[in-house]
Design an enzyme around this catalytic site. Structure first.
Site, PDB file in Angstrom:
ATOM      1  N   TRP A  99       0.836  -1.206   0.000  1.00  0.00           N
ATOM      2  CA  TRP A  99       0.000   0.000   0.000  1.00  0.00           C
ATOM      3  C   TRP A  99       0.864   1.247   0.000  1.00  0.00           C
ATOM      4  O   TRP A  99       0.537   2.243  -0.646  1.00  0.00           O
ATOM      5  CB  TRP A  99      -0.973  -0.012   1.176  1.00  0.00           C
ATOM      6  CG  TRP A  99      -1.883  -1.203   1.119  1.00  0.00           C
ATOM      7  CD1 TRP A  99      -1.973  -2.217   2.023  1.00  0.00           C
ATOM      8  CD2 TRP A  99      -2.812  -1.537   0.071  1.00  0.00           C
ATOM      9  NE1 TRP A  99      -2.896  -3.144   1.610  1.00  0.00           N
ATOM     10  CE2 TRP A  99      -3.427  -2.752   0.426  1.00  0.00           C
ATOM     11  CE3 TRP A  99      -3.185  -0.921  -1.127  1.00  0.00           C
ATOM     12  CZ2 TRP A  99      -4.392  -3.367  -0.378  1.00  0.00           C
ATOM     13  CZ3 TRP A  99      -4.152  -1.530  -1.924  1.00  0.00           C
ATOM     14  CH2 TRP A  99      -4.733  -2.734  -1.547  1.00  0.00           C
ATOM     15  N   ASP A 166      -1.918   6.507   6.362  1.00  0.00           N
ATOM     16  CA  ASP A 166      -2.901   5.529   5.909  1.00  0.00           C
ATOM     17  C   ASP A 166      -3.159   4.589   7.082  1.00  0.00           C
ATOM     18  O   ASP A 166      -2.338   3.730   7.380  1.00  0.00           O
ATOM     19  CB  ASP A 166      -2.348   4.769   4.692  1.00  0.00           C
ATOM     20  CG  ASP A 166      -3.268   3.636   4.230  1.00  0.00           C
ATOM     21  OD1 ASP A 166      -4.337   3.436   4.847  1.00  0.00           O
ATOM     22  OD2 ASP A 166      -2.901   2.954   3.251  1.00  0.00           O
ATOM     23  N   LYS A 190     -11.965  -2.508   7.099  1.00  0.00           N
ATOM     24  CA  LYS A 190     -11.196  -3.312   8.042  1.00  0.00           C
ATOM     25  C   LYS A 190     -11.654  -3.139   9.491  1.00  0.00           C
ATOM     26  O   LYS A 190     -11.772  -4.126  10.180  1.00  0.00           O
ATOM     27  CB  LYS A 190      -9.700  -3.014   7.925  1.00  0.00           C
ATOM     28  CG  LYS A 190      -9.027  -3.757   6.782  1.00  0.00           C
ATOM     29  CD  LYS A 190      -8.840  -2.964   5.550  1.00  0.00           C
ATOM     30  CE  LYS A 190      -8.168  -3.734   4.430  1.00  0.00           C
ATOM     31  NZ  LYS A 190      -7.533  -2.828   3.490  1.00  0.00           N
TER      32      LYS A 190
HETATM   33  C1  PLP Z   1      -6.908  -2.425   2.368  1.00  0.00           C
HETATM   34  C2  PLP Z   1      -5.931  -1.341   2.421  1.00  0.00           C
HETATM   35  C3  PLP Z   1      -5.851  -0.350   1.422  1.00  0.00           C
HETATM   36  C4  PLP Z   1      -6.728  -0.363   0.194  1.00  0.00           C
HETATM   37  O1  PLP Z   1      -7.985   0.071   0.496  1.00  0.00           O
HETATM   38  P1  PLP Z   1      -9.072   0.279  -0.652  1.00  0.00           P
HETATM   39  O2  PLP Z   1     -10.208   0.852   0.139  1.00  0.00           O
HETATM   40  O3  PLP Z   1      -9.350  -1.077  -1.220  1.00  0.00           O
HETATM   41  O4  PLP Z   1      -8.540   1.203  -1.655  1.00  0.00           O
HETATM   42  C5  PLP Z   1      -4.931   0.660   1.577  1.00  0.00           C
HETATM   43  N1  PLP Z   1      -4.114   0.702   2.633  1.00  0.00           N
HETATM   44  C6  PLP Z   1      -4.146  -0.233   3.599  1.00  0.00           C
HETATM   45  C7  PLP Z   1      -3.210  -0.140   4.763  1.00  0.00           C
HETATM   46  C8  PLP Z   1      -5.050  -1.280   3.523  1.00  0.00           C
HETATM   47  O5  PLP Z   1      -5.096  -2.210   4.480  1.00  0.00           O
END
Ligand code: PLP
Length: 356
Positions: A99, A166, A190
């Site tokens: 990511w 993030d 998540k």
């Molecule tokens: C799952 C995840 C993403 C991607 O998220 P999307 O909503 O599918 O774009 C980005 N960063 C992290 C840390 C993730 O766990």
């Protein structure tokens, strides 16, 4: 049979969230209508988004001067939206996984990116230490929890510039010092809600400084001005997010979540470390994620990995197959996962080891 849901995302939601979402699909706020079919401009839905924003601020102790937004496009859209809105010259990024790599790629479209630390050399199995963030960058970006590789930064870093993070896969798993951040973003699927909404916490003051033209929909100021209702927001995921936020509050807030999360992860890491058949892929305990526990079978037992996943299936355990870039297993222990599910997994590991 009771299922034990270890999927990495979309992932387990609390029974509270699912039950109350199901109720609102049938009858939303006593309107006699489904939450699927009411106007986002109705006073009942306005109350939902207002309460959700207020609860995010309360649970994460968000100071004045920040806005809470519920946007579409996933965390992945934030990879470009962040630099488009706040990168004028140069930004520093920490490269700790897939990511982060994706975020770096997008940021390079808008300015200079200095990768100040990377664990790419060992398949992202640790968090880089001792890196220096230059003073002349607009922000420092990192990924607090590396969902695929099972590493986590569990303390807000100390750097001399504002941070962007993030927090998709560990938001609400610990108290954070929001004042250190210009932007925090998290895809909901998540620790918050079904896929389809992204939580963004943005410091109002950091906006409006770049010279480039920003398309209306990609400008945070558009969504701040319109209270996340510039266009039709993802109504159902926002409703579910509100249910999860209420549930977190009822359970004592994020400090309480952290205690339980630490306990769950501690049990599983202990079981892995004391086993002869399994080993963790992240060796430094300080770097180990309490959300995604990654482990493999030792070389001696390697060929039994598929059999173990099948064995887990007979105990109701789902979603523990590791991501293809790490292999082995990944047990995601998000806030909603009960401790009993971790115990069932540990029992399965012990019984399988005994049988071989
Ligand atoms: C799952 C995840 C993403 C991607 O998220 P999307 O909503 O599918 O774009 C980005 N960063 C992290 C840390 C993730 O766990």
């Amino acid at each position: 049979m009771k299922k034990h849901n270890f999927y990495a995302g979309p992932s387990i939601l609390s029974e509270y969230t699912i039950k109350h979402t199901a109720d609102a699909i049938l009858n939303f706020a006593n309107t006699g209508l489904s939450v699927l079919e009411v106007s986002h401009r109705s006073k009942e839905f306005q109350a939902v988004i207002d309460e959700a924003q207020a609860l995010v601020k309360e649970l994460l102790n968000v100071p004045d001067g920040y806005s809470v937004l519920f946007l579409g496009g996933g965390a992945s859209l934030q990879f470009c939206m962040v630099p488009m809105n706040i990168l004028s010259g140069k930004a520093a990024y920490l490269e700790t996984g897939t990511w982060a790599v994706n975020a770096i790629k997008e940021a390079r479209l808008f300015g200079d990116v200095e990768v100040v630390g990377s664990s790419k050399d060992s398949n992202f199995s640790y968090i880089p230490k001792g890196f220096t963030v230059p003073d002349d960058v607009d922000y420092f970006h990192y990924t607090s929890n590396n969902t695929i590789f099972g590493t986590e930064v569990r303390v807000d870093p100390d750097v001399n510039v504002p941070m962007v993070c993030d927090m998709s896969s560990d938001i609400f798993s610990r108290p954070i010092d929001v004042s250190k951040y210009n932007i925090i973003y998290a895809g909901a699927q998540k620790n918050l809600a079904p896929a389809g909404v992204t939580l963004v916490i943005v410091k109002d003051e950091c906006l409006g400084k770049v010279e480039r033209a920003i398309p209306t929909m990609l400008d945070y100021r558009t969504h701040i001005k319109k209270g996340s209702m510039f266009n039709t927001p993802p109504v159902l995921p926002i409703y579910s997010a509100l249910m999860t936020l209420r549930y977190y509050k009822e359970r004592g807030g994020v400090a309480e979540m952290e205690k339980i999360d630490l306990k769950k992860a501690g049990l599983l890491y202990d079981a892995i470390d004391s086993s002869k058949m399994f080993e963790g892929t992240v060796s430094d305990p300080a770097d180990r994620s309490i959300m995604n526990v990654c482990f493999v079978m030792t070389p001696e037992f390697k060929e039994l990995e598929k059999e173990f996943v099948d064995f887990c299936g007979t105990r109701g355990i789902v979603g523990i197959k590791g991501h293809r870039s790490v292999g082995g297993f990944r047990a995601s222990l998000y806030n909603a996962l009960p401790i009993e599910s971790v115990e069932v997994l540990i029992d399965a590991m012990r019984d399988f080891e005994k049988a071989h």
